[in-house]
Write a protein that holds these residues in place. Sequence first.
Motif, PDB file in Angstrom:
ATOM      1  N   UNK A   1       7.351 -10.831 -12.367  1.00 40.01           N
ATOM      2  CA  UNK A   1       6.561  -9.788 -11.700  1.00 40.01           C
ATOM      3  C   UNK A   1       6.983  -9.598 -10.243  1.00 40.01           C
ATOM      4  N   UNK A   2       7.817 -10.513  -9.736  1.00 45.43           N
ATOM      5  CA  UNK A   2       8.188 -10.415  -8.339  1.00 45.43           C
ATOM      6  C   UNK A   2       8.995  -9.179  -8.021  1.00 45.43           C
ATOM      7  N   UNK A   3      10.026  -8.898  -8.843  1.00 45.12           N
ATOM      8  CA  UNK A   3      10.878  -7.750  -8.540  1.00 45.12           C
ATOM      9  C   UNK A   3      10.153  -6.415  -8.682  1.00 45.12           C
ATOM     10  N   UNK A   4       9.377  -6.173  -9.787  1.00 44.84           N
ATOM     11  CA  UNK A   4       8.641  -4.901  -9.866  1.00 44.84           C
ATOM     12  C   UNK A   4       7.716  -4.665  -8.681  1.00 44.84           C
ATOM     13  N   UNK A   5       7.047  -5.734  -8.197  1.00 46.05           N
ATOM     14  CA  UNK A   5       6.158  -5.576  -7.056  1.00 46.05           C
ATOM     15  C   UNK A   5       6.947  -5.229  -5.800  1.00 46.05           C
ATOM     16  N   UNK A   6       8.094  -5.874  -5.614  1.00 43.73           N
ATOM     17  CA  UNK A   6       8.943  -5.570  -4.464  1.00 43.73           C
ATOM     18  C   UNK A   6       9.454  -4.134  -4.528  1.00 43.73           C
ATOM     19  N   UNK A   7       9.829  -3.699  -5.740  1.00 42.42           N
ATOM     20  CA  UNK A   7      10.308  -2.327  -5.904  1.00 42.42           C
ATOM     21  C   UNK A   7       9.203  -1.327  -5.602  1.00 42.42           C
ATOM     22  N   UNK A   8       7.978  -1.617  -6.078  1.00 35.72           N
ATOM     23  CA  UNK A   8       6.850  -0.725  -5.802  1.00 35.72           C
ATOM     24  C   UNK A   8       6.570  -0.646  -4.307  1.00 35.72           C
ATOM     25  N   UNK A   9       6.622  -1.790  -3.620  1.00 37.58           N
ATOM     26  CA  UNK A   9       6.434  -1.789  -2.175  1.00 37.58           C
ATOM     27  C   UNK A   9       7.506  -0.962  -1.476  1.00 37.58           C
ATOM     28  N   UNK A  10       8.756  -1.103  -1.932  1.00 42.04           N
ATOM     29  CA  UNK A  10       9.853  -0.337  -1.333  1.00 42.04           C
ATOM     30  C   UNK A  10       9.679   1.156  -1.581  1.00 42.04           C
ATOM     31  N   UNK A  11       9.202   1.525  -2.780  1.00 44.62           N
ATOM     32  CA  UNK A  11       8.977   2.937  -3.097  1.00 44.62           C
ATOM     33  C   UNK A  11       7.898   3.526  -2.195  1.00 44.62           C
ATOM     34  N   UNK A  12       6.783   2.794  -2.051  1.00 40.78           N
ATOM     35  CA  UNK A  12       5.699   3.288  -1.193  1.00 40.78           C
ATOM     36  C   UNK A  12       6.141   3.371   0.258  1.00 40.78           C
ATOM     37  N   UNK A  13       6.909   2.376   0.695  1.00 40.59           N
ATOM     38  CA  UNK A  13       7.396   2.395   2.070  1.00 40.59           C
ATOM     39  C   UNK A  13       8.305   3.592   2.306  1.00 40.59           C
ATOM     40  N   UNK A  14       9.176   3.894   1.337  1.00 41.53           N
ATOM     41  CA  UNK A  14      10.071   5.040   1.460  1.00 41.53           C
ATOM     42  C   UNK A  14       9.309   6.350   1.422  1.00 41.53           C
ATOM     43  N   UNK A  15       8.343   6.450   0.504  1.00 45.84           N
ATOM     44  CA  UNK A  15       7.570   7.684   0.372  1.00 45.84           C
ATOM     45  C   UNK A  15       6.762   7.982   1.626  1.00 45.84           C
ATOM     46  N   UNK A  16       6.281   6.919   2.306  1.00 50.95           N
ATOM     47  CA  UNK A  16       5.467   7.103   3.506  1.00 50.95           C
ATOM     48  C   UNK A  16       6.274   7.049   4.800  1.00 50.95           C
ATOM     49  N   UNK A  17       7.574   6.892   4.694  1.00 49.27           N
ATOM     50  CA  UNK A  17       8.419   6.737   5.880  1.00 49.27           C
ATOM     51  C   UNK A  17       8.373   7.970   6.774  1.00 49.27           C
ATOM     52  N   UNK A  18       8.386   7.798   8.097  1.00 55.17           N
ATOM     53  CA  UNK A  18       8.478   8.947   9.007  1.00 55.17           C
ATOM     54  C   UNK A  18       9.743   9.773   8.788  1.00 55.17           C
ATOM     55  N   UNK A  19      10.826   9.135   8.346  1.00 53.58           N
ATOM     56  CA  UNK A  19      12.058   9.877   8.062  1.00 53.58           C
ATOM     57  C   UNK A  19      11.833  10.856   6.913  1.00 53.58           C
ATOM     58  N   UNK A  20      11.127  10.398   5.875  1.00 49.68           N
ATOM     59  CA  UNK A  20      10.791  11.296   4.769  1.00 49.68           C
ATOM     60  C   UNK A  20       9.945  12.464   5.274  1.00 49.68           C
ATOM     61  N   UNK A  21       8.977  12.170   6.141  1.00 50.20           N
ATOM     62  CA  UNK A  21       8.139  13.223   6.711  1.00 50.20           C
ATOM     63  C   UNK A  21       8.973  14.197   7.535  1.00 50.20           C
ATOM     64  N   UNK A  22       9.969  13.690   8.276  1.00 51.78           N
ATOM     65  CA  UNK A  22      10.840  14.550   9.076  1.00 51.78           C
ATOM     66  C   UNK A  22      11.592  15.524   8.183  1.00 51.78           C
ATOM     67  N   UNK A  23      12.083  15.046   7.039  1.00 52.90           N
ATOM     68  CA  UNK A  23      12.793  15.926   6.110  1.00 52.90           C
ATOM     69  C   UNK A  23      11.844  16.931   5.470  1.00 52.90           C
TER      70      UNK A  23
END
Length: 331
Positions: free
Chosen positions: A1-23
């Motif tokens: 379960x470690x990798x799926x949780x890490x991937x989910x955290x990375x996805x949320x971090x990317x989706x909420x990133x200021x860089x994503x908002x800038x684009x």
Amino acid sequence: MGYPLELLQAILQTALSPVTAAFVIAAIGLNIHFGYTGLMNMGQAGFMLIGGYGFVISVMNGLGFFPAILISVIASMLFALLLGIPTLKLRGDYLAIVTIGAAEIVRMVARLANLSAITGGPSGIQSPKFRIEFNALSPLPEGRTDLFGLGILDYNNTGVDDWWSRIVAWGLVALFLLVTWLLIRSPWGRVLKGIREDEDAVRSLGKSTFSYKMQALMIGGVMGGIGGIIMAMPAAINPDGMGRATTFNLWMIMLLGGAATIFGPLLGSILFFVVRLVISSLATEYVPSTILSAQQTEIVSWILIGLMLMLLVIFRPQGILGNKKELSFNV
């Protein structure tokens, strides 16, 4: 379960990133240009550079945070004016060629070694000074050791990728989405759609199509400039960081979500960055490094995104949220 949780955290971090908002913000501006007005602007990255450098240079020369933003907005509007006066009578491919050329001129000027004292030359400008006054406005707890949790997310409240930046960046996204919705529902927005569909018919009704197109170019350009400010906010701006690839990515984002839609740029941007992350993460996790190196994995992710965009254009040309009756590539 470690990798799926890490991937989910990375996805949320990317989706909420200021860089994503800038684009998202820059893509909203491009959507006003192309989706609603029909302007083939292939130089949105130029507006991002103008806005970003206008802000950074102003701050570095002693102006405050808000005056620097005002300078950036004015610079973006002037660039739209200078670009639009000689080019807005052009149509289709000709306008695309001119705008991408103008964006490249801006990038190459910023790279000039003779202007390195102002623009930083090819290396750009790096300084924590950009964020000093911005961080001072934060109502959140200060310091890198103070954490703010939201479910499985746990990030610093100050720094390069912090919650204060996310709140401001996504607040601006919400603001520009609302502004776009109000503008397009207004008589002004209906004229823009008319210009996109049949400029001669709108002109025959006594409307100055040149004036409306100039207004659309300036409004979308200012949004691109604001996106450039957010990109520069982490304390660095580089001319090559907002080059041709940035414009092409913005077009991909807009077409993926759906041109001439309010939420198309938002959905397209999130999907664009998240899909890249998922492809790279899965390939890194499950494909041996002897088959694909980290650099090759990044290349493969771009190839797959390009294929998906091709399939989208072929089978759903209006994009995910688009209305085929209103706008499609087949028209």
